[in-house]
Design a protein around this motif. Structure first.
Motif, PDB file in Angstrom:
ATOM      1  N   LEU A 115       0.828  -1.281  -0.096  1.00  0.00           N
ATOM      2  CA  LEU A 115      -0.044   0.063  -0.105  1.00  0.00           C
ATOM      3  C   LEU A 115       0.937   1.168  -0.089  1.00  0.00           C
ATOM      4  CD1 LEU A 115      -2.339  -0.957   2.945  1.00  0.00           C
ATOM      5  CD2 LEU A 115      -2.816  -1.467   0.571  1.00  0.00           C
ATOM      6  N   LYS A 116       0.395   2.324  -0.412  1.00  0.00           N
ATOM      7  CA  LYS A 116       0.946   3.467  -0.068  1.00  0.00           C
ATOM      8  C   LYS A 116       0.901   3.992   1.152  1.00  0.00           C
ATOM      9  CE  LYS A 116       2.924   7.632  -1.983  1.00  0.00           C
ATOM     10  NZ  LYS A 116       4.028   7.124  -1.223  1.00  0.00           N
ATOM     11  N   VAL A 117       2.079   3.962   1.935  1.00  0.00           N
ATOM     12  CA  VAL A 117       2.075   4.281   3.365  1.00  0.00           C
ATOM     13  C   VAL A 117       2.866   5.657   3.593  1.00  0.00           C
ATOM     14  CG1 VAL A 117       3.014   3.872   5.649  1.00  0.00           C
ATOM     15  CG2 VAL A 117       2.038   2.066   4.289  1.00  0.00           C
ATOM     16  N   LYS A 175      -0.642   1.812  -8.279  1.00  0.00           N
ATOM     17  CA  LYS A 175      -0.851   0.711  -9.370  1.00  0.00           C
ATOM     18  C   LYS A 175      -0.554  -0.745  -8.870  1.00  0.00           C
ATOM     19  CE  LYS A 175       0.522   2.763 -13.401  1.00  0.00           C
ATOM     20  NZ  LYS A 175       1.579   3.044 -14.712  1.00  0.00           N
ATOM     21  N   ILE A 176       0.171  -0.813  -7.900  1.00  0.00           N
ATOM     22  CA  ILE A 176       0.361  -2.217  -7.270  1.00  0.00           C
ATOM     23  C   ILE A 176      -0.767  -2.610  -6.504  1.00  0.00           C
ATOM     24  CG2 ILE A 176       1.888  -3.457  -5.877  1.00  0.00           C
ATOM     25  CD1 ILE A 176       4.500  -1.970  -6.925  1.00  0.00           C
ATOM     26  N   ALA A 177      -1.084  -1.456  -5.876  1.00  0.00           N
ATOM     27  CA  ALA A 177      -2.329  -2.120  -4.924  1.00  0.00           C
ATOM     28  C   ALA A 177      -3.551  -2.265  -5.740  1.00  0.00           C
ATOM     29  CB  ALA A 177      -2.550  -0.810  -3.998  1.00  0.00           C
ATOM     30  N   ALA A 178      -3.799  -1.568  -6.783  1.00  0.00           N
ATOM     31  CA  ALA A 178      -4.893  -1.831  -7.820  1.00  0.00           C
ATOM     32  C   ALA A 178      -4.793  -3.294  -8.312  1.00  0.00           C
ATOM     33  CB  ALA A 178      -5.059  -0.718  -8.811  1.00  0.00           C
ATOM     34  N   HIS A 179      -3.759  -3.605  -8.871  1.00  0.00           N
ATOM     35  CA  HIS A 179      -3.341  -4.786  -9.360  1.00  0.00           C
ATOM     36  C   HIS A 179      -3.495  -5.880  -8.532  1.00  0.00           C
ATOM     37  CE1 HIS A 179      -1.882  -8.045 -11.667  1.00  0.00           C
ATOM     38  NE2 HIS A 179      -1.113  -8.606 -10.628  1.00  0.00           N
ATOM     39  N   GLU A 180      -3.086  -5.863  -7.119  1.00  0.00           N
ATOM     40  CA  GLU A 180      -3.415  -6.888  -6.360  1.00  0.00           C
ATOM     41  C   GLU A 180      -4.643  -6.969  -5.872  1.00  0.00           C
ATOM     42  OE1 GLU A 180       1.011  -6.134  -4.198  1.00  0.00           O
ATOM     43  OE2 GLU A 180      -0.569  -6.324  -2.989  1.00  0.00           O
ATOM     44  N   HIS A 181      -5.454  -5.969  -5.701  1.00  0.00           N
ATOM     45  CA  HIS A 181      -6.892  -5.763  -5.533  1.00  0.00           C
ATOM     46  C   HIS A 181      -7.603  -6.690  -6.631  1.00  0.00           C
ATOM     47  CE1 HIS A 181     -10.719  -4.463  -3.813  1.00  0.00           C
ATOM     48  NE2 HIS A 181     -11.051  -4.418  -5.047  1.00  0.00           N
TER      49      HIS A 181
END
Ligand code: 7TS
Length: 408
Positions: free
Chosen positions: A209-211, A301-307
Motif C-alpha cells: 500500500l502507499k504508506v 498501481k501495485i495496490a490496484a493490481h493486487e486488488h
C-alpha cells in the motif's frame, strides 16, 4: 493504466524457474517473502564488485562511496514512507527487530508494572512475544482488540479499552493471515486522544500500500525489506524524532557512540545511536534499489493490481465446495487468501499443490492465537504481489480440485 504484468515478470528471473522438469513455479507466498527483481540483485552484486568497504570510518574513496550508498538508501526509504527526515529511519534486521527495538529501548525505559499495552488478536508473533516478555519481566498488562467473525477489528471494543488509559497501542496495519487492512489513521487518532503512543507493524502494508507515516501520524512504524522486493537481513524502524531522541540506545558497540571512555560512553546522534556494529551495507543498497523499483512502478498501481487479483481469487475459491475462506471481503483486505479445505489438512493441500509447482504456505503463519480464535490449528494461504496473474489463480483453483479428487 494497469500494470504490465508480463513485463514485470521479466524483472524476476526466479519466476521462470522450473521446480521440477516441465513444472514452472507459481509463486503464491509473497506474504512470507517476496521475490527479487534483477535491479535489486544487480545493485548488491555491483556494490560488492565495485564499492565494498566498511562505512562511517574511513576516508578512503571506497569507504566514502559505501557510506554514501548506505545513507543514500536511507534517504530513499525515508521518502518512500514520507518520513520527515532520514534521521528518523533506523536500519534493523527486520520487522521483528524493529518491534524489539521499541520494546527494549522505549518500553523498558518507560513502562512500569501495571502499565497497559493494547495489542490485537490478529498480531504476528513478533508483535506478541516481545510484550509477553515485558509482561513477565515488568508486570505490564496486556489487552487485545478482538477480531470479529468476518476478520475485522472490533473498534467498539477498542474504544472501551482506550478508556483504561493505555501507554502503548500496537497493531498490524495489514494482517498476514486475514489480509485485513486495519483503519490505521483512525486507530492512531483514537490512541493519541487517550494519551497512548502507537507502534504500527507495517510488515505487510509497506510492500503493498502507499504508506505515509506523517499522514498516519504514527509514532513508530516497523517494516522489512524482504517482503517488498528487497533482500533479507534488513528492515527499518521509523520513529518520531522526539521519541527516538529521548530513548536509550538498544545495542552497544561501534558506530552508535560519539565518545567512549574506559568507564562511560556518549551515544551518537540519530539514526546512528541505534545502529551498533558493522551493519548490513549491501542489503541497505538492495533495500534502496527495491524502493526505487516499487516507486518507479507506483504503489497505487501495485495496490490496484493486487486488488483485482484478490477479488478474482476470492470469487474463484469461494466456488469450490468445501473451501472456507478467512478474512473480510476483497474491498477490506490486501492480497492474502487463507483457507481450509474440508477433510484435508492444510499441509497436505500445500504439499499436493507443490507437486504442480504452486507455492503456498500452510500452518499458523506465526499467528497462533488468531487461528485459535477461529478454532482451527492451521490454514493454507495463497498470497499475491505485483507479479501474480489471474492465470496463476486459475492454476491454484485447478490444483485445489485435484487435491479434492485425491482425498475423495
Ligand atoms: N508482522 C507481520 C504482520 C508479518 O506478516 C511478519 C512476517 C512479521 C511481522 C515478521 O517479519 P520479519 O521480517 O521480521 O520476519 N510474516 C510472515 C508470514 O506471514 N509468513 O512468513 C513470515
Amino acid at each position: 493504466m494497469n500494470l504490465n504484468v508480463a513485463e514485470i515478470r521479466k524483472d524476476f528471473p526466479i519466476l521462470e524457474r522450473e521446480i521440477r522438469s516441465g513444472v514452472v513455479l507459481t509463486y503464491l507466498d509473497s506474504t512470507a517473502t517476496s521475490q527479487k527483481p534483477i535491479a535489486v540483485i544487480d545493485s548488491m552484486n555491483e556494490y560488492y564488485r565495485h564499492s565494498n568497504a566498511n562505512i562511517h570510518r574511513g576516508v578512503h574513496a571506497l569507504a566514502e562511496e559505501a557510506t554514501a550508498m548506505y545513507e543514500g538508501a536511507r534517504e530513499k526509504i525515508a521518502q518512500f514512507i514520507n518520513a520527515g527526515s532520514a534521521r528518523q529511519v533506523i536500519y534493523t534486521r527486520n520487522t521483528t527487530e524493529s518491534i524489539n527495538l521499541v520494546a527494549y529501548s522505549w518500553a523498558r525505559a518507560t513502562l512500569k508494572s501495571g502499565d497497559l499495552v493494547i495489542l490485537t488478536e490478529m498480531e504476528h508473533h513478533s508483535n506478541l512475544v516481545p510484550w509477553h516478555m515485558l509482561h513477565a519481566e515488568r508486570g505490564i498488562e496486556l489487552e487485545f482488540i478482538p477480531v470479529t467473525d468476518n476478520g475485522l477489528l472490533d473498534l467498539e471494543a477498542y474504544r472501551m479499552l482506550l478508556a483504561k488509559s493505555p501507554k502503548l497501542v500496537s497493531f498490524t496495519h495489514m494482517s498476514n493471515v486475514l489480509g485485513t487492512v486495519n483503519p490505521a489513521a483512525e486507530m492512531i487518532k483514537l490512541a493519541h486522544s487517550a494519551g497512548a503512543i502507537v507502534l504500527v507493524d507495517g510488515a505487510q502494508s509497506v510492500p503493498h500500500l502507499k504508506v505515509d507515516v506523517q499522514t498516519l501520524d504514527a509514532d513508530f512504524y516497523a517494516f522489512s525489506a524482504h517482503k517488498m522486493c528487497g533482500p533479507t537481513g534488513i528492515g527499518a524502524l521509523y520513529g518520531r524524532t522526539s521519541l527516538l531522541e529521548s530513548m536509550p540506545p538498544f545495542l552497544g558497540g561501534g558506530d552508535m557512540i560519539k565518545e567512549v571512555k574506559l568507564r562511560s560512553f556518549r551515544p551518537n546522534s540519530l539514526p546512528h545511536k541505534f545502529e551498533a556494529g558493522t551493519p548490513a551495507i549491501a542489503e541497505a543498497v538492495g533495500f534502496g534499489a527495491a524502493v526505487d523499483y516499487l516507486s518507479k512502478i507506483g504503489m497505487e498501481k501495485i495496490a490496484a493490481h493486487e486488488h483485482e487479483i484478490t477479488e478474482y481469487a476470492l470469487e474463484r475459491l469461494e466456488e469450490i465446495p468445501g473451501v472456507k475462506l478467512f478474512g473480510p471481503s476483497a474491498d477490506k483486505k490486501g492480497g492474502v487468501a487463507a483457507f481450509t479445505l474440508e477433510g484435508v489438512h492444510p499441509h497436505d493441500v500445500a504439499q499436493i499443490l507443490d507437486q504442480d509447482g504452486i507455492a503456498v504456505r500452510a500452518g499458523h503463519h506465526c499467528a497462533q492465537p488468531l487461528h485459535e480464535k477461529f478454532g482451527i490449528p492451521a490454514t493454507s494461504r495463497a498470497s499475491f504481489y505485483l507479479y501474480n496473474t489471474k492465470e496463476e489463480v486459475d492454476l491454484l483453483v485447478n490444483g485445489i480440485y485435484k487435491v479434492k479428487e485425491m482425498f475423495k
